[in-house]
Design a protein around this motif. Structure first.
Motif, PDB file in Angstrom:
ATOM      1  N   ARG A  49       0.815  -1.212   0.000  1.00  0.00           N
ATOM      2  CA  ARG A  49       0.000   0.000   0.000  1.00  0.00           C
ATOM      3  C   ARG A  49       0.856   1.272   0.000  1.00  0.00           C
ATOM      4  NH1 ARG A  49      -5.352  -0.891   0.792  1.00  0.00           N
ATOM      5  NH2 ARG A  49      -5.962  -2.953   1.524  1.00  0.00           N
ATOM      6  N   LEU A  50       2.135   1.111   0.258  1.00  0.00           N
ATOM      7  CA  LEU A  50       3.030   2.262   0.263  1.00  0.00           C
ATOM      8  C   LEU A  50       3.405   2.660  -1.156  1.00  0.00           C
ATOM      9  CD1 LEU A  50       5.497   1.185   3.112  1.00  0.00           C
ATOM     10  CD2 LEU A  50       3.568   2.776   3.295  1.00  0.00           C
ATOM     11  N   PRO A  51       3.806   3.908  -1.365  1.00  0.00           N
ATOM     12  CA  PRO A  51       4.360   4.283  -2.671  1.00  0.00           C
ATOM     13  C   PRO A  51       5.535   3.368  -3.004  1.00  0.00           C
ATOM     14  CG  PRO A  51       3.959   6.238  -1.336  1.00  0.00           C
ATOM     15  CD  PRO A  51       3.729   5.048  -0.439  1.00  0.00           C
ATOM     16  N   TYR A  52       5.814   3.220  -4.292  1.00  0.00           N
ATOM     17  CA  TYR A  52       6.775   2.218  -4.743  1.00  0.00           C
ATOM     18  C   TYR A  52       8.112   2.295  -4.015  1.00  0.00           C
ATOM     19  CZ  TYR A  52       9.884  -0.423  -7.781  1.00  0.00           C
ATOM     20  OH  TYR A  52      10.817  -1.300  -8.252  1.00  0.00           O
ATOM     21  N   GLU A  53       8.712   3.455  -3.952  1.00  0.00           N
ATOM     22  CA  GLU A  53      10.030   3.563  -3.333  1.00  0.00           C
ATOM     23  C   GLU A  53       9.989   3.212  -1.850  1.00  0.00           C
ATOM     24  OE1 GLU A  53      13.010   3.868  -4.536  1.00  0.00           O
ATOM     25  OE2 GLU A  53      12.293   3.987  -6.596  1.00  0.00           O
ATOM     26  N   GLU A  54       8.920   3.578  -1.170  1.00  0.00           N
ATOM     27  CA  GLU A  54       8.784   3.235   0.244  1.00  0.00           C
ATOM     28  C   GLU A  54       8.557   1.735   0.411  1.00  0.00           C
ATOM     29  OE1 GLU A  54       6.129   5.694   2.581  1.00  0.00           O
ATOM     30  OE2 GLU A  54       6.427   7.366   1.168  1.00  0.00           O
ATOM     31  N   ASN A  55       7.814   1.149  -0.515  1.00  0.00           N
ATOM     32  CA  ASN A  55       7.610  -0.304  -0.507  1.00  0.00           C
ATOM     33  C   ASN A  55       8.953  -1.009  -0.666  1.00  0.00           C
ATOM     34  OD1 ASN A  55       6.740  -2.971  -0.854  1.00  0.00           O
ATOM     35  ND2 ASN A  55       5.420  -2.537  -2.602  1.00  0.00           N
ATOM     36  N   VAL A  56       9.773  -0.540  -1.595  1.00  0.00           N
ATOM     37  CA  VAL A  56      11.095  -1.133  -1.802  1.00  0.00           C
ATOM     38  C   VAL A  56      11.942  -1.046  -0.541  1.00  0.00           C
ATOM     39  CG1 VAL A  56      13.285  -0.858  -3.032  1.00  0.00           C
ATOM     40  CG2 VAL A  56      11.132  -0.783  -4.303  1.00  0.00           C
ATOM     41  N   ARG A  57      11.983   0.139   0.061  1.00  0.00           N
ATOM     42  CA  ARG A  57      12.825   0.329   1.241  1.00  0.00           C
ATOM     43  C   ARG A  57      12.364  -0.553   2.398  1.00  0.00           C
ATOM     44  NH1 ARG A  57      11.846   2.592   5.614  1.00  0.00           N
ATOM     45  NH2 ARG A  57      10.001   3.684   4.818  1.00  0.00           N
ATOM     46  N   ALA A  58      11.052  -0.539   2.694  1.00  0.00           N
ATOM     47  CA  ALA A  58      10.534  -1.318   3.818  1.00  0.00           C
ATOM     48  C   ALA A  58      10.708  -2.814   3.582  1.00  0.00           C
ATOM     49  CB  ALA A  58       9.059  -0.983   4.042  1.00  0.00           C
ATOM     50  N   THR A  59      10.467  -3.249   2.345  1.00  0.00           N
ATOM     51  CA  THR A  59      10.575  -4.678   2.041  1.00  0.00           C
ATOM     52  C   THR A  59      12.027  -5.137   2.077  1.00  0.00           C
ATOM     53  OG1 THR A  59       8.574  -4.533   0.677  1.00  0.00           O
ATOM     54  CG2 THR A  59       9.988  -6.457   0.368  1.00  0.00           C
ATOM     55  N   ALA A  60      12.942  -4.318   1.591  1.00  0.00           N
ATOM     56  CA  ALA A  60      14.362  -4.678   1.639  1.00  0.00           C
ATOM     57  C   ALA A  60      14.825  -4.817   3.082  1.00  0.00           C
ATOM     58  CB  ALA A  60      15.196  -3.622   0.914  1.00  0.00           C
ATOM     59  N   GLU A  61      14.382  -3.928   3.957  1.00  0.00           N
ATOM     60  CA  GLU A  61      14.744  -4.020   5.366  1.00  0.00           C
ATOM     61  C   GLU A  61      14.162  -5.293   5.985  1.00  0.00           C
ATOM     62  OE1 GLU A  61      13.387  -0.457   7.229  1.00  0.00           O
ATOM     63  OE2 GLU A  61      14.905   0.816   6.271  1.00  0.00           O
ATOM     64  N   ALA A  62      12.920  -5.599   5.636  1.00  0.00           N
ATOM     65  CA  ALA A  62      12.281  -6.815   6.158  1.00  0.00           C
ATOM     66  C   ALA A  62      13.008  -8.058   5.666  1.00  0.00           C
ATOM     67  CB  ALA A  62      10.811  -6.854   5.742  1.00  0.00           C
TER      68      ALA A  62
END
Length: 277
Positions: free
Chosen positions: A109-122
């Motif tokens: 649900r996050l904007p693409y770049e935020e999705n990338v950052r959060a998912t990479a951290e996870a």
């Protein structure tokens, strides 16, 4: 037997060209029904606990997970445990040291770049703790969304997302929708095939309860591997309870109608396991 590893079950299904059914469980009866079906068919299965299910149980994972773990350990064949649609990093971290071997971390649900950052951290955290991580790209929809061509997963974006995040599997939007009560969804099979070619990791189909048998078989042939099912079990559960109580309004022992619900869910799960095999 020991609880299986989701990554190994997915890899085996992918190598064999078949689908791996993953069922969302809310109660002990859900878990028992799914494992009964898996034992009857001789097929592997994934038991999934969603963040919504944890919220239903007072925000505590431990009780339902303990029950699902015990049911998985008593199964005749391989059963793995998975946390589904996790948005809270604290719930992701709660998987460490348990029988859970995989988590779907949902920052879609996050904007693409935020999705990338959060998912990479996870993914980085998960891999450090021996946990296989699934993520989602695109708008699968349902509940408060739609499944229209404009929100489907793009192969080029999927390839970039996987490369940047390091996830182990990708849930993609190809025409299904969560919480559908009729099996009327039409999947974009050419898109599934393009996504399969674009990314190296296994593809995951969410919202599969709304997809008919023939569509599911085609999806697996096109490249889907892990196939998530939730609403279909709940429809079977609720329908059986309604029918049992309507047949005998004097029934008051929950074991009577929960047994009917468990039988109905087992039949539904068994059918879908065979469809995907």
């Amino acid at each position: 037997m020991p609880v299986a590893s989701s990554s190994q079950l997915v890899a085996a299904a992918r190598a064999a060209g078949r689908g791996l059914a993953a069922f969302n469980v809310i109660t002990l009866e859900h878990a028992e029904a799914v494992v009964r079906a898996a034992d009857a068919t001789g097929l592997p299965v994934v038991l999934q606990i969603s963040e919504n299910a944890v919220r239903f149980h007072g925000g505590r994972l431990s009780g339902l997970l303990a029950a699902a773990t015990a049911v998985a350990q008593a199964a005749a064949g391989p059963v793995s445990l998975h946390l589904d649609h996790v948005t809270d990093p604290a719930l992701l971290r709660a998987a460490a040291g348990t029988a859970v071997s995989s988590v779907m971390f949902d920052a879609s649900r996050l904007p693409y770049e935020e999705n990338v950052r959060a998912t990479a951290e996870a993914a980085d955290w998960a891999h450090g703790h021996g946990i296989w991580l699934e993520a989602e790209l695109g708008e699968v929809g349902g509940k408060d969304g739609a499944h229209a061509p404009g929100v489907r997963t793009r192969p080029d974006e999927a390839a970039a997302f996987v490369a940047r995040t390091g996830v182990d599997a990708l849930a993609v939007a190809v025409g299904s929708s969560h919480a559908m009560t009729e099996r009327s969804a039409r999947l974009d099979h050419p898109l599934i095939a393009r996504l399969r070619e674009a990314v190296a990791v296994p593809l995951v189909l969410h919202g599969s309860s709304g997809v008919g048998d023939a569509e599911l078989r085609r999806a697996v042939r096109a490249g889907m591997v892990k196939v998530n099912v939730g609403t279909a079990l709940n429809l079977a559960f609720t329908g059986a309870v309604r029918d049992r109580l309507a047949a005998d309004p004097a029934v008051h022992d929950p074991r009577v109608y929960l047994a009917a619900a468990r039988d109905a869910m087992a039949a539904t799960a068994g059918h879908l396991l065979r469809v995907l095999a």
